[in-house]
Each structure stands twice: as structure tokens, then as C-alpha cells.
Write a protein that holds these residues in place. Structure first.
Motif, mmCIF file in Angstrom:
data_model
loop_
_atom_site.group_PDB
_atom_site.id
_atom_site.type_symbol
_atom_site.label_atom_id
_atom_site.label_comp_id
_atom_site.label_asym_id
_atom_site.label_seq_id
_atom_site.Cartn_x
_atom_site.Cartn_y
_atom_site.Cartn_z
ATOM 1 N N ILE A 168 29.551 44.558 40.934
ATOM 2 C CA ILE A 168 28.785 45.351 39.960
ATOM 3 C C ILE A 168 27.389 44.744 39.790
ATOM 4 O O ILE A 168 26.399 45.462 39.674
ATOM 5 C CB ILE A 168 29.509 45.455 38.589
ATOM 6 C CG1 ILE A 168 30.918 46.048 38.749
ATOM 7 C CG2 ILE A 168 28.696 46.327 37.632
ATOM 8 C CD1 ILE A 168 31.728 46.076 37.460
ATOM 9 N N PHE A 169 27.315 43.413 39.820
ATOM 10 C CA PHE A 169 25.988 42.795 39.712
ATOM 11 C C PHE A 169 25.092 43.207 40.883
ATOM 12 O O PHE A 169 23.902 43.485 40.698
ATOM 13 C CB PHE A 169 26.064 41.265 39.607
ATOM 14 C CG PHE A 169 24.689 40.671 39.528
ATOM 15 C CD1 PHE A 169 23.898 40.873 38.400
ATOM 16 C CD2 PHE A 169 24.156 39.981 40.602
ATOM 17 C CE1 PHE A 169 22.600 40.397 38.348
ATOM 18 C CE2 PHE A 169 22.858 39.493 40.554
ATOM 19 C CZ PHE A 169 22.087 39.700 39.417
ATOM 20 N N GLU A 170 25.667 43.269 42.083
ATOM 21 C CA GLU A 170 24.872 43.732 43.229
ATOM 22 C C GLU A 170 24.319 45.140 42.972
ATOM 23 O O GLU A 170 23.189 45.449 43.329
ATOM 24 C CB GLU A 170 25.711 43.730 44.513
ATOM 25 C CG GLU A 170 25.874 42.353 45.141
ATOM 26 C CD GLU A 170 24.556 41.627 45.373
ATOM 27 O OE1 GLU A 170 23.637 42.221 45.972
ATOM 28 O OE2 GLU A 170 24.433 40.470 44.945
ATOM 29 N N LEU A 200 16.899 30.718 41.704
ATOM 30 C CA LEU A 200 16.214 32.012 41.736
ATOM 31 C C LEU A 200 16.899 33.050 40.851
ATOM 32 O O LEU A 200 17.865 32.751 40.143
ATOM 33 C CB LEU A 200 16.160 32.519 43.183
ATOM 34 C CG LEU A 200 15.405 31.619 44.180
ATOM 35 C CD1 LEU A 200 15.487 32.190 45.589
ATOM 36 C CD2 LEU A 200 13.939 31.465 43.764
ATOM 37 N N GLY A 201 16.391 34.258 40.932
ATOM 38 C CA GLY A 201 17.071 35.395 40.312
ATOM 39 C C GLY A 201 17.085 35.373 38.798
ATOM 40 O O GLY A 201 17.906 36.036 38.187
ATOM 41 N N SER A 202 16.181 34.588 38.179
ATOM 42 C CA SER A 202 16.171 34.473 36.722
ATOM 43 C C SER A 202 17.470 33.860 36.206
ATOM 44 O O SER A 202 17.826 34.041 35.043
ATOM 45 C CB SER A 202 15.946 35.864 36.094
ATOM 46 O OG SER A 202 15.676 35.759 34.731
ATOM 47 N N ASN A 203 18.168 33.152 37.085
ATOM 48 C CA ASN A 203 19.406 32.479 36.673
ATOM 49 C C ASN A 203 19.179 31.521 35.525
ATOM 50 O O ASN A 203 20.032 31.357 34.655
ATOM 51 C CB ASN A 203 19.977 31.676 37.845
ATOM 52 C CG ASN A 203 20.923 32.497 38.687
ATOM 53 O OD1 ASN A 203 21.420 33.522 38.233
ATOM 54 N ND2 ASN A 203 21.160 32.063 39.904
ATOM 55 N N THR A 211 27.947 38.332 24.891
ATOM 56 C CA THR A 211 28.358 38.121 26.280
ATOM 57 C C THR A 211 27.315 37.390 27.114
ATOM 58 O O THR A 211 27.653 36.776 28.130
ATOM 59 C CB THR A 211 28.664 39.464 26.965
ATOM 60 O OG1 THR A 211 27.523 40.321 26.816
ATOM 61 C CG2 THR A 211 29.880 40.140 26.350
ATOM 62 N N GLU A 212 26.048 37.481 26.695
ATOM 63 C CA GLU A 212 25.008 36.913 27.554
ATOM 64 C C GLU A 212 23.679 36.889 26.820
ATOM 65 O O GLU A 212 23.397 37.770 26.017
ATOM 66 C CB GLU A 212 24.863 37.801 28.808
ATOM 67 C CG GLU A 212 23.838 37.309 29.818
ATOM 68 C CD GLU A 212 23.763 38.207 31.060
ATOM 69 O OE1 GLU A 212 23.741 37.664 32.166
ATOM 70 O OE2 GLU A 212 23.731 39.438 30.908
ATOM 71 N N SER A 213 22.865 35.871 27.106
ATOM 72 C CA SER A 213 21.453 35.906 26.734
ATOM 73 C C SER A 213 20.669 35.801 28.024
ATOM 74 O O SER A 213 21.016 35.014 28.902
ATOM 75 C CB SER A 213 21.082 34.736 25.816
ATOM 76 O OG SER A 213 21.667 34.910 24.545
HETATM 77 C C1 AVI Z 1 22.103 36.844 36.898
HETATM 78 N N1 AVI Z 1 21.273 37.014 35.706
HETATM 79 C C2 AVI Z 1 19.994 36.360 35.861
HETATM 80 C C3 AVI Z 1 21.165 38.417 35.272
HETATM 81 C C4 AVI Z 1 20.143 38.535 34.122
HETATM 82 O O1 AVI Z 1 19.158 39.225 34.306
HETATM 83 O O2 AVI Z 1 20.336 37.912 33.067
HETATM 84 C C5 AVI Z 1 22.500 38.970 34.864
HETATM 85 C C6 AVI Z 1 22.413 40.354 34.306
HETATM 86 N N2 AVI Z 1 22.908 40.733 33.168
HETATM 87 C C7 AVI Z 1 22.663 41.993 32.961
HETATM 88 N N3 AVI Z 1 21.932 42.447 33.958
HETATM 89 C C8 AVI Z 1 21.787 41.435 34.831
#
Ligand code: AVI
Length: 326
Positions: free
Chosen positions: A48-50, A165-168, A286-288
Motif C-alpha cells: 500500500i505504501f508503494e 531518504l524518503g523523508s524517513n 498512528t504516525e507523525s
Molecule cells: C515513509 N514515510 C516517510 C511516509 C511519510 O511521508 O511520513 C509514510 C507515509 N504515511 C502516510 N503517507 C506516507
């Protein structure tokens, strides 16, 4: 032969690393509810991330790829002598090919060390790279980066260019980002470098659209966390009883993502020994996704032992790559 050019190391200390069940117990056992974004990346989550990286609203991946295509050669040329590549959070490693190409123009052989929490992603991408490049050797690690760097289990021989990379970096809480970069600086030697790709602060409307895409792919990415708890921990989450929310938080400088309970509900998570009561409107963080200015990244890296050597950004100032030396 192929077999000589590919090795996979699985985390040798799984017992010392908290498991999914334990982290869920901690994260949903007390308020505010929170889960680590590293658990997004099971097999389905990585897929899904891809898909996210192909969304028109999620410009990050495309802009970074363009920056690497434009400046990859120049970046590789800044290092004297043969290079080795280390990548933190390599994922599909599609963009890495641009740098591999640039480095292989300058030297006959290259060793690449991808490190990724997703064993599926790192194995698949490593096999594809080994097949695609005869002059490449891949030593892959299916692991969290922290223990690997902290315990200096990464074995390199030549000058190292580390890729983050990838804004990780944006998915780490500031304290953790500092710790990680400090471990990285200590694991590297003088003359080595790190290339950090990060998303620049900008109009919140653009940022929120990148994370709350109208197609609903990012919502599915988040809900897969609930599905994963159902699959792996025997939990009873009803996916339709939660909705997804992503909001720019000016104070943190991050887009914060949540799953929001649509109603009062009780959910059992047997493998974590938990029964969780959600009221309507309760959130699970879930995420920042932290956003930075170039100066903020430089300050962060400098505090961890790095010196900025170059920085690249697109014409619209959406995204940047900064190169640091140890
Ligand atoms: C992997 N990471 C950098 C993504 C981000 O932009 O934070 C994960 C992501 N979450 C939602 N969209 C993408």
C-alpha cells in the motif's frame, strides 16, 4: 555467481526487541492511544505504501527521485576513493538505483547494505538489484536500524555513503531522530557521509492533501494496522468502525495521523492480553510526519556530529536532499 553477491541478515536479537504484541499492549493499554508507524510495513502495508508513492498528491517520492537524477553524479563525485552504500529504510530501493548507477560509473564494483524493518521488502528489492547489476554485491539486513547501529553490527570496508531518504527521518520523534543520527555518526568513519532526504515545510493545505488523499489509499494504509492486529494478534477490530484523519500540527511541525473511533466500542486483542474501550471520537495516533527547513535539518545533524557539505532542492522548494560529512 548470484549467491556470492547476495546475503541477508535477519535481526539476530529478536528477543531483545519489543514484539508487535508487546508494543500494542503498551500503545493501546493506556491513553493517549498510539501505535508505532514501523508496524505499517507488513507485506500488505509495504504494497500500500508503494501505491501511496504513486499518488498525485504525494509529491515527496517523485521530487526526491528527480533530485537524485539531477544531482546523483555530483553527490557520488564528492567522495574520494571507492564507496560503499548503506541505506536506512530501503523499502523497494527504486530510487537507490539512480545512485547505484552514478557510483558504478566511477568504480568497478559496489557493495550495498540495505536495512529495512520489512523482511519482505528488503529481500525482494535485494534480489531484484542483485539480478539487475552484475557488479553489485548486496548485504541486506531485515532489522530495526537502532540495534544494528548501536551495536555496530554493520560491517563495511570502504568509504561509506549512508542514505536516509524518503523523508524517513520525518517519522521519528525529534528525540529519536537525534539518537539515531548520533548512533549513525558513531558508526561511520571520517570521510564517510550521509545523504538525508526530507520534506520541506510548506502550505498546510498541500501537506494535508498529501496525507489525506481523496482516493483513500493513505486511509487504507492506516487501517491495515487494525487489520494486521486482527491477523497477527487475534484482535477483533471492525475496520469500518474507525475513520482516518491527518492534520498539520503547527506546534510540532508535523502532519499527525490518527484512526478515530466512529462509536463507543470494545475491542479484544488476545495476544496482547488487552480489552480496549473506545468512546466515539477517541483517537489512536498512528504516525507523525515531521517537516523541516534546511536550517532545521542542518542544526539537527550538526548536533549529532555531522557537518553539512551540500544541499539540493527543487525549484518549487518542496523537498530537499542534504549531504553531511562525519
Ligand atoms: C515513509 N514515510 C516517510 C511516509 C511519510 O511521508 O511520513 C509514510 C507515509 N504515511 C502516510 N503517507 C506516507
Amino acid at each position: 555467481t548470484f549467491a556470492d553477491r547476495f546475503a541477508l541478515h535477519r535481526d539476530p536479537h529478536p528477543a531483545r526487541v519489543a514484539t508487535f504484541a508487546e508494543d500494542v499492549r503498551t500503545g493501546l493499554g493506556a491513553r493517549p492511544f498510539a501505535l508505532s508507524p514501523k508496524y505499517f510495513y507488513d507485506d500488505l502495508g509495504s504494497a500500500i505504501f508503494e501505491a501511496i508513492t504513486r499518488l498525485p498528491e504525494y509529491y515527496l517520492t517523485r521530487v526526491e527521485r528527480d533530485l537524485l537524477a539531477t544531482y546523483g553524479r555530483e553527490i557520488a563525485g564528492r567522495f574520494a576513493g571507492p564507496l560503499e552504500l548503506v541505506e536506512l529504510g530501503s523499502g523497494s530501493a527504486l530510487k537507490t538505483r539512480i545512485l547505484i548507477d552514478a557510483i558504478l560509473e566511477r568504480q568497478p564494483r559496489l557493495t550495498y547494505h540495505p536495512i529495512d524493518i520489512s523482511a519482505d521488502a528488503v529481500t525482494e528489492s535485494s534480489l531484484a538489484l542483485t539480478a539487475a547489476y552484475e557488479r553489485l554485491r548486496v548485504v541486506a539486513y531485515a532489522s530495526d536500524y537502532f540495534p544494528l547501529l548501536r551495536e555496530k553490527r554493520l560491517v563495511t570496508h570502504d568509504r561509506v555513503l549512508a542514505l536516509f531518504l524518503g523523508s524517513n527521518i520525518g517519522n521519528f520523534e525529534p528525540q529519536d531522530a537525534r539518537e539515531l543520527l548520533t548512533f549513525l555518526a558513531r558508526a561511520l568513519r571520517p570521510g564517510d557521509g550521509v545523504l538525508i532526504g526530507y520534506d520541506l515545510k510548506k502550505d498546510p493545505t498541500i501537506l494535508e492533501l498529501a496525507y489525506d488523499d481523496p482516493t483513500g489509499v493513505t486511509a487504507a494504509f492506516n487501517k491495515n494496522l487494525l487489520a494486521r492486529m486482527n491477523r497477527e494478534l487475534g484482535a477483533g477490530f471492525e475496520l469500518n468502525a474507525f475513520r482516518f484523519r491527518a492534520r498539520w500540527n503547527e506546534r510540532h511541525g508535523a502532519v499527525d495521523s490518527f484512526l478515530v473511533s466512529e462509536r463507543d466500542q470494545q475491542v479484544r486483542i488476545p495476544a496482547s492480553g488487552l480489552t480496549v474501550d473506545f468512546a466515539a471520537g477517541d483517537t489512536i495516533h498512528t504516525e507523525s510526519s515531521y517537516k523541516f527547513t534546511r536550517d532545521e535539518i542542518a542544526m539537527l545533524a550538526t548536533r549529532c556530529g555531522f557537518t553539512e557539505t551540500a544541499s539540493y532542492t527543487d525549484a518549487a522548494g518542496r523537498y530537499a536532499l542534504s549531504l553531511f560529512a562525519v
